[in-house]
Design a protein around this motif. Structure first.
Motif, PDB file in Angstrom:
ATOM      1  N   PRO A   1     -23.258   7.488   2.761  1.00 37.61           N
ATOM      2  CA  PRO A   1     -24.814   7.412   3.183  1.00 37.61           C
ATOM      3  C   PRO A   1     -24.906   7.947   4.571  1.00 37.61           C
ATOM      4  CG  PRO A   1     -23.479   5.185   3.368  1.00 37.61           C
ATOM      5  CD  PRO A   1     -22.802   5.976   2.803  1.00 37.61           C
ATOM      6  N   THR A   2     -26.102   8.465   4.848  1.00 36.08           N
ATOM      7  CA  THR A   2     -26.567   8.746   6.069  1.00 36.08           C
ATOM      8  C   THR A   2     -27.123   7.396   6.606  1.00 36.08           C
ATOM      9  OG1 THR A   2     -28.893   9.247   5.109  1.00 36.08           O
ATOM     10  CG2 THR A   2     -27.390  11.048   5.068  1.00 36.08           C
ATOM     11  N   LEU A   3     -27.439   7.578   8.122  1.00 35.90           N
ATOM     12  CA  LEU A   3     -27.936   6.333   8.551  1.00 35.90           C
ATOM     13  C   LEU A   3     -29.187   5.934   8.115  1.00 35.90           C
ATOM     14  CD1 LEU A   3     -27.669   4.226  10.515  1.00 35.90           C
ATOM     15  CD2 LEU A   3     -28.367   5.813  12.425  1.00 35.90           C
ATOM     16  N   GLU A   4     -30.006   6.827   7.824  1.00 35.14           N
ATOM     17  CA  GLU A   4     -31.178   6.832   7.135  1.00 35.14           C
ATOM     18  C   GLU A   4     -31.234   6.129   5.720  1.00 35.14           C
ATOM     19  OE1 GLU A   4     -31.411  10.216   9.781  1.00 35.14           O
ATOM     20  OE2 GLU A   4     -30.293   9.760   8.268  1.00 35.14           O
ATOM     21  N   LYS A   5     -30.467   6.429   4.906  1.00 36.84           N
ATOM     22  CA  LYS A   5     -30.298   5.852   3.876  1.00 36.84           C
ATOM     23  C   LYS A   5     -29.863   4.366   3.938  1.00 36.84           C
ATOM     24  CE  LYS A   5     -27.274   5.599  -0.241  1.00 36.84           C
ATOM     25  NZ  LYS A   5     -27.821   4.598  -1.007  1.00 36.84           N
ATOM     26  N   LEU A   6     -28.688   4.190   5.005  1.00 35.64           N
ATOM     27  CA  LEU A   6     -28.251   2.650   5.117  1.00 35.64           C
ATOM     28  C   LEU A   6     -29.057   1.813   5.546  1.00 35.64           C
ATOM     29  CD1 LEU A   6     -25.449   1.351   4.901  1.00 35.64           C
ATOM     30  CD2 LEU A   6     -24.976   1.714   7.190  1.00 35.64           C
ATOM     31  N   LEU A   7     -30.014   2.138   6.471  1.00 32.72           N
ATOM     32  CA  LEU A   7     -30.934   1.377   7.046  1.00 32.72           C
ATOM     33  C   LEU A   7     -31.933   1.003   6.013  1.00 32.72           C
ATOM     34  CD1 LEU A   7     -31.985   3.027  10.599  1.00 32.72           C
ATOM     35  CD2 LEU A   7     -30.440   1.036   9.941  1.00 32.72           C
ATOM     36  N   VAL A   8     -32.496   1.665   5.047  1.00 30.67           N
ATOM     37  CA  VAL A   8     -33.698   1.477   4.163  1.00 30.67           C
ATOM     38  C   VAL A   8     -32.868   0.748   3.115  1.00 30.67           C
ATOM     39  CG1 VAL A   8     -34.763   2.425   2.113  1.00 30.67           C
ATOM     40  CG2 VAL A   8     -35.066   3.655   4.388  1.00 30.67           C
ATOM     41  N   ASP A   9     -31.546   0.770   2.754  1.00 30.06           N
ATOM     42  CA  ASP A   9     -30.898  -0.067   1.636  1.00 30.06           C
ATOM     43  C   ASP A   9     -30.821  -1.262   2.106  1.00 30.06           C
ATOM     44  OD1 ASP A   9     -30.825   2.046   0.046  1.00 30.06           O
ATOM     45  OD2 ASP A   9     -28.733   2.615   0.420  1.00 30.06           O
TER      46      ASP A   9
ATOM     47  N   ARG B   1     -36.411  11.220  11.271  1.00 31.36           N
ATOM     48  CA  ARG B   1     -37.607  10.113  10.961  1.00 31.36           C
ATOM     49  C   ARG B   1     -38.150  10.419   9.440  1.00 31.36           C
ATOM     50  NH1 ARG B   1     -40.212   6.999  14.719  1.00 31.36           N
ATOM     51  NH2 ARG B   1     -39.161   6.789  16.617  1.00 31.36           N
ATOM     52  N   ASN B   2     -38.296  11.843   9.351  1.00 29.16           N
ATOM     53  CA  ASN B   2     -38.985  12.413   8.067  1.00 29.16           C
ATOM     54  C   ASN B   2     -38.026  11.929   7.077  1.00 29.16           C
ATOM     55  OD1 ASN B   2     -40.830  13.792   9.162  1.00 29.16           O
ATOM     56  ND2 ASN B   2     -40.419  15.626   8.611  1.00 29.16           N
TER      57      ASN B   2
ATOM     58  N   ALA C   1     -37.459   5.483   2.531  1.00 26.65           N
ATOM     59  CA  ALA C   1     -38.282   4.389   2.724  1.00 26.65           C
ATOM     60  C   ALA C   1     -39.424   4.422   1.772  1.00 26.65           C
ATOM     61  CB  ALA C   1     -38.605   4.047   3.884  1.00 26.65           C
ATOM     62  N   ASP C   2     -40.143   5.463   1.454  1.00 26.86           N
ATOM     63  CA  ASP C   2     -41.257   5.587   0.680  1.00 26.86           C
ATOM     64  C   ASP C   2     -40.555   5.560  -0.988  1.00 26.86           C
ATOM     65  OD1 ASP C   2     -43.828   6.009   0.107  1.00 26.86           O
ATOM     66  OD2 ASP C   2     -43.641   7.909  -0.450  1.00 26.86           O
ATOM     67  N   ARG C   3     -39.630   6.165  -1.209  1.00 27.02           N
ATOM     68  CA  ARG C   3     -39.041   6.250  -2.513  1.00 27.02           C
ATOM     69  C   ARG C   3     -38.584   4.851  -3.033  1.00 27.02           C
ATOM     70  NH1 ARG C   3     -38.455  10.455  -5.144  1.00 27.02           N
ATOM     71  NH2 ARG C   3     -36.836   9.520  -6.673  1.00 27.02           N
ATOM     72  N   ARG C   4     -38.145   4.119  -1.889  1.00 26.74           N
ATOM     73  CA  ARG C   4     -37.696   2.592  -2.096  1.00 26.74           C
ATOM     74  C   ARG C   4     -38.835   1.537  -1.814  1.00 26.74           C
ATOM     75  NH1 ARG C   4     -32.213   1.027  -2.051  1.00 26.74           N
ATOM     76  NH2 ARG C   4     -33.263  -0.147  -3.910  1.00 26.74           N
TER      77      ARG C   4
ATOM     78  N   GLU D   1     -43.311  -1.702   5.391  1.00 20.15           N
ATOM     79  CA  GLU D   1     -42.162  -2.672   5.908  1.00 20.15           C
ATOM     80  C   GLU D   1     -41.585  -1.994   7.443  1.00 20.15           C
ATOM     81  OE1 GLU D   1     -38.467  -6.015   5.096  1.00 20.15           O
ATOM     82  OE2 GLU D   1     -39.470  -4.682   3.515  1.00 20.15           O
ATOM     83  N   LEU D   2     -41.146  -1.034   6.872  1.00 20.74           N
ATOM     84  CA  LEU D   2     -40.285  -0.207   8.073  1.00 20.74           C
ATOM     85  C   LEU D   2     -41.207   0.067   8.920  1.00 20.74           C
ATOM     86  CD1 LEU D   2     -37.838   1.187   9.113  1.00 20.74           C
ATOM     87  CD2 LEU D   2     -38.080   3.091   7.600  1.00 20.74           C
ATOM     88  N   SER D   3     -42.418   0.676   8.931  1.00 22.63           N
ATOM     89  CA  SER D   3     -43.164   0.893  10.129  1.00 22.63           C
ATOM     90  C   SER D   3     -43.810  -0.091  10.796  1.00 22.63           C
ATOM     91  CB  SER D   3     -44.439   1.680   9.242  1.00 22.63           C
ATOM     92  OG  SER D   3     -44.398   2.862   8.668  1.00 22.63           O
ATOM     93  N   SER D   4     -43.971  -1.269  10.110  1.00 22.27           N
ATOM     94  CA  SER D   4     -44.135  -2.653  10.983  1.00 22.27           C
ATOM     95  C   SER D   4     -43.280  -3.059  11.807  1.00 22.27           C
ATOM     96  CB  SER D   4     -44.644  -3.666   9.742  1.00 22.27           C
ATOM     97  OG  SER D   4     -44.909  -4.858  10.549  1.00 22.27           O
ATOM     98  N   ILE D   5     -42.103  -2.986  11.463  1.00 17.28           N
ATOM     99  CA  ILE D   5     -40.739  -3.026  12.083  1.00 17.28           C
ATOM    100  C   ILE D   5     -40.664  -2.483  13.364  1.00 17.28           C
ATOM    101  CG2 ILE D   5     -38.346  -3.250  12.312  1.00 17.28           C
ATOM    102  CD1 ILE D   5     -38.428  -4.072   9.241  1.00 17.28           C
ATOM    103  N   LEU D   6     -40.728  -0.974  13.311  1.00 13.29           N
ATOM    104  CA  LEU D   6     -40.707   0.061  14.399  1.00 13.29           C
ATOM    105  C   LEU D   6     -41.930  -0.362  15.216  1.00 13.29           C
ATOM    106  CD1 LEU D   6     -39.700   3.269  12.679  1.00 13.29           C
ATOM    107  CD2 LEU D   6     -38.247   1.589  13.698  1.00 13.29           C
ATOM    108  N   GLU D   7     -43.144  -0.766  14.568  1.00 16.20           N
ATOM    109  CA  GLU D   7     -44.187  -1.044  15.648  1.00 16.20           C
ATOM    110  C   GLU D   7     -43.760  -2.179  16.443  1.00 16.20           C
ATOM    111  OE1 GLU D   7     -48.979  -1.975  15.305  1.00 16.20           O
ATOM    112  OE2 GLU D   7     -47.888  -0.958  13.490  1.00 16.20           O
ATOM    113  N   ASN D   8     -43.411  -3.177  15.895  1.00 17.84           N
ATOM    114  CA  ASN D   8     -42.869  -4.487  16.362  1.00 17.84           C
ATOM    115  C   ASN D   8     -42.133  -4.128  17.413  1.00 17.84           C
ATOM    116  OD1 ASN D   8     -44.941  -5.728  15.036  1.00 17.84           O
ATOM    117  ND2 ASN D   8     -43.556  -6.594  13.563  1.00 17.84           N
TER     118      ASN D   8
END
Length: 240
Positions: free
Chosen positions: A176-184, A214-215, A221-224, A229-236
């Protein structure tokens, strides 16, 4: 590659934290008269050499942080080798749970080997590994893990691989890339023990330590179905 053009690109990247192809092209046109197609080739080579990183569509940055590229352990290589020989046309993602440890705030043991494959192949792969005398679980949920799984052992979880999941090949193994791992970690039931405040810290650590596309992150994240939720976490976390 021309040393002069490369130097100009890297000097520009040093001053501009994130930059677009268009802005860089305008800058270099005055200095070298470079064609846009040639510039794209330079950027492609510098990204492949891990000197620059794509941060979005047509945007780049100089690599200042580590690139997340954990090495597969021998057991992972052996499992993937078995799968390749019997399922040469199936798609896989295989990795050890230990790769999560550098991201964690409160360290918890996870020595699971994860095997992800197409939904239609998952049960067949599960039975194949079981016949090879591996201790293996098919799509385990929270209750199954609580009751039967020792997370400190090298058991195998067989899971569904989401289509178009971002993967990287490391030492011949699709991981997995890091992006995949974070979303999973946010989405999968078998990562229940990391969800909540710990997943927030994992995401924060990931952004502090590693280069993140980020893209790619938000597309997956959109596919999953965890983009909001991810956007909210980054904002917080005040991660821009």
């Amino acid at each position: 590659m021309s040393n002069e053009t490369t130097t100009f690109i890297l000097d520009y990247a040093e001053v501009h934290h994130d930059f677009s192809l268009g802005d860089l092209f305008a800058y270099l046109q005055e200095k070298t008269g470079i064609k846009k197609s040639s510039l794209s080739w330079y950027l492609f080579k510098l990204v492949n050499e891990n000197v620059l990183v794509r941060t979005g569509r047509g945007t780049y940055a100089k690599v200042m942080k580590q690139v997340f590229s954990p090495q597969p352990i021998e057991e992972v290589k052996e499992v993937y080798g078995l799968l390749q020989s019997d399922f040469p046309f199936a798609k896989f993602c295989v990795y050890q749970g230990d790769i999560i440890a550098p991201l964690q705030h409160h360290l918890s043991s996870n020595r699971i080997i994860y095997v992800e494959t197409d939904r239609d192949s998952a049960e067949t792969v599960f039975n194949f590994l079981k016949d090879k005398n591996h201790d293996v679980y098919l799509r385990p949920d929270k209750n199954m893990i609580y009751r039967y799984v020792d997370m400190d052992s090298r058991v195998i979880f067989v899971k569904n691989l989401v289509s178009e999941a971002p993967l990287q090949e490391v030492s011949g193994v699709p991981m997995p890339t890091l992006e995949k791992l974070l979303v999973d970690i946010l989405r999968d039931t078998d990562f229940f023990y990391l969800q909540g405040s710990e997943s927030d810290r994992i995401i924060e650590n990931a952004f502090n330590l590693y280069t993140i596309n980020r893209n790619r992150l938000f597309r997956y994240a959109d596919r999953r179905k965890v983009k909001k939720e991810l956007s909210s976490i980054l904002e917080n976390l005040n991660i821009q």
